[in-house]
Enzyme design. Sequence first.
Site, PDB file in Angstrom:
ATOM      1  N   THR A 186     -52.441 -19.857 -76.448  1.00 39.58           N
ATOM      2  CA  THR A 186     -53.102 -20.363 -75.233  1.00 39.58           C
ATOM      3  C   THR A 186     -52.786 -19.452 -74.050  1.00 39.58           C
ATOM      4  OG1 THR A 186     -51.178 -21.764 -74.844  1.00 39.58           O
ATOM      5  CG2 THR A 186     -53.111 -22.820 -75.838  1.00 39.58           C
ATOM      6  N   ALA A 187     -52.226 -18.271 -74.340  1.00 38.31           N
ATOM      7  CA  ALA A 187     -51.784 -17.392 -73.247  1.00 38.31           C
ATOM      8  C   ALA A 187     -52.871 -16.380 -72.892  1.00 38.31           C
ATOM      9  CB  ALA A 187     -50.483 -16.707 -73.640  1.00 38.31           C
ATOM     10  N   ARG A 188     -52.942 -15.309 -73.668  1.00 44.85           N
ATOM     11  CA  ARG A 188     -53.979 -14.293 -73.455  1.00 44.85           C
ATOM     12  C   ARG A 188     -54.341 -13.676 -74.810  1.00 44.85           C
ATOM     13  NH1 ARG A 188     -54.914 -16.336 -69.253  1.00 44.85           N
ATOM     14  NH2 ARG A 188     -55.015 -15.363 -67.184  1.00 44.85           N
ATOM     15  N   ASP A 222     -57.156 -20.437 -78.004  1.00 43.18           N
ATOM     16  CA  ASP A 222     -57.892 -20.751 -76.773  1.00 43.18           C
ATOM     17  C   ASP A 222     -58.216 -19.454 -76.020  1.00 43.18           C
ATOM     18  OD1 ASP A 222     -58.946 -22.595 -74.779  1.00 43.18           O
ATOM     19  OD2 ASP A 222     -57.211 -22.109 -73.545  1.00 43.18           O
ATOM     20  N   HIS A 239     -61.138 -20.957 -73.865  1.00 47.64           N
ATOM     21  CA  HIS A 239     -60.234 -20.744 -72.721  1.00 47.64           C
ATOM     22  C   HIS A 239     -60.291 -21.916 -71.729  1.00 47.64           C
ATOM     23  CE1 HIS A 239     -58.018 -17.412 -70.349  1.00 47.64           C
ATOM     24  NE2 HIS A 239     -57.660 -18.599 -69.897  1.00 47.64           N
ATOM     25  N   ILE A 240     -59.852 -23.071 -72.204  1.00 46.53           N
ATOM     26  CA  ILE A 240     -59.909 -24.278 -71.360  1.00 46.53           C
ATOM     27  C   ILE A 240     -58.521 -24.884 -71.125  1.00 46.53           C
ATOM     28  CG2 ILE A 240     -62.307 -24.885 -71.894  1.00 46.53           C
ATOM     29  CD1 ILE A 240     -61.099 -26.972 -73.920  1.00 46.53           C
ATOM     30  N   GLY A 241     -57.478 -24.043 -71.263  1.00 46.18           N
ATOM     31  CA  GLY A 241     -56.113 -24.569 -71.104  1.00 46.18           C
ATOM     32  C   GLY A 241     -55.922 -25.394 -69.847  1.00 46.18           C
ATOM     33  N   SER A 242     -56.444 -24.928 -68.729  1.00 45.71           N
ATOM     34  CA  SER A 242     -56.190 -25.627 -67.460  1.00 45.71           C
ATOM     35  C   SER A 242     -57.371 -26.492 -67.026  1.00 45.71           C
ATOM     36  CB  SER A 242     -55.863 -24.602 -66.366  1.00 45.71           C
ATOM     37  OG  SER A 242     -56.923 -23.668 -66.229  1.00 45.71           O
ATOM     38  N   GLU A 277     -63.615 -12.040 -73.762  1.00 49.77           N
ATOM     39  CA  GLU A 277     -64.000 -13.314 -73.136  1.00 49.77           C
ATOM     40  C   GLU A 277     -64.986 -13.077 -72.003  1.00 49.77           C
ATOM     41  OE1 GLU A 277     -60.773 -15.762 -71.901  1.00 49.77           O
ATOM     42  OE2 GLU A 277     -59.679 -15.526 -73.769  1.00 49.77           O
TER      43      GLU A 277
HETATM   44  C1  DGY Z   1     -54.686 -18.915 -65.919  1.00 47.17           C
HETATM   45  O1  DGY Z   1     -54.457 -19.574 -64.901  1.00 47.17           O
HETATM   46  O2  DGY Z   1     -54.170 -17.821 -66.100  1.00 47.17           O
HETATM   47  C2  DGY Z   1     -55.611 -19.517 -66.917  1.00 47.17           C
HETATM   48  O3  DGY Z   1     -55.707 -18.716 -68.043  1.00 47.17           O
HETATM   49  C3  DGY Z   1     -56.963 -19.782 -66.317  1.00 47.17           C
HETATM   50  O4  DGY Z   1     -57.407 -18.676 -65.655  1.00 47.17           O
END
Ligand code: DGY
Length: 320
Positions: free
Chosen positions: A238-240, A264, A287-290, A269
């Site tokens: 869920t990082a990068r 994620d 990419h919906i972690g937040s 992307e």
């Molecule tokens: C972040 O804050 O780095 C998340 O990946 C959303 O951009």
Amino acid sequence: MASKPVVWITRRLSDATLERAQHDYETIINWDDTLHSPEKLVEMSGKVDAILPCHSEHFTADLVEKLDSRLKIVANHSVGVDHCDLEALAKKGIVVTNTPDVLSDATAEIAMLLMLGAARRAVEGDRIVRTGQWDFWSPAFMVGKQVSGARVGIVGMGRVGQAFARMATGFGMDVHYYNRSRLSPEKENGATYHESLESLLPLSDFLSLHCPATAETKGMMNADRFGQLPDGAVMVNTARGALVDEDALIDALHSGKLFAAGLDCFVNEPGGNPKFAEFDNVFMLPHIGSATVRTRDAMGFRALDNLDAFFAGQTPKDKL
Ligand code: DGY
């Protein structure tokens, strides 16, 4: 009355954020929520005092060189800043901020969801029921890998890593972690520290990545590192996307070295990697972690707090 600073908000942020921004600043808002070209970033830098971008806007060294001197601050709506060449921005005298803390729980939730979904075969199960193919049941059917009580390795024990560790502990998991430095006992919260990935990986039946993408961590999960995991491990990212060599991950899935993966984040992307789509045991999200209302409000407000401090002549709390 002195005129208000002009802020360009590059994407459609939460309603509460936009309302506050419009009240406090002269704003230019991307209501259409389209992605911008590098040329647009350069063009806008001559029209505004601040840009409030997301991780989708790339401030590369080449681009930063072309930015207009009117632009004073890039107040990111993200915790990750791998889309910004910090050195180039600093050289140009542009202040950069991010939004730490406020998205840790939401992102850790998505890591838990991916870990559970990958381990318990959520993609396959959903598809079978959804497509009317569920015509069989037996104790041997759709058997997955149990999360509760299992051992998990966390790479990067920053705020998101710690939030994930708390949730994993709630599932009775045996939590191990690798971080550049060992945390205080209070923050460690019973987790076992490893000084190297080589020590952490062989016992990570589940592995969750929570470190930033930097020159050192790019491609960190390569063929050699996948080989160090226990057979049948589950990896969650869920990082990068840049942390993972996606070809090596695909090989590890093909060979059965990995039981499953939860992703994620992707190298490319938006869009992801179409090669993953052939695997039922890859649980993917865009990419919906937040991406919760509460967290997106908090991220927007944090970015605005940083702008407020900057334009009040103070050092923003999240200045990098
Ligand atoms: C972040 O804050 O780095 C998340 O990946 C959303 O951009």
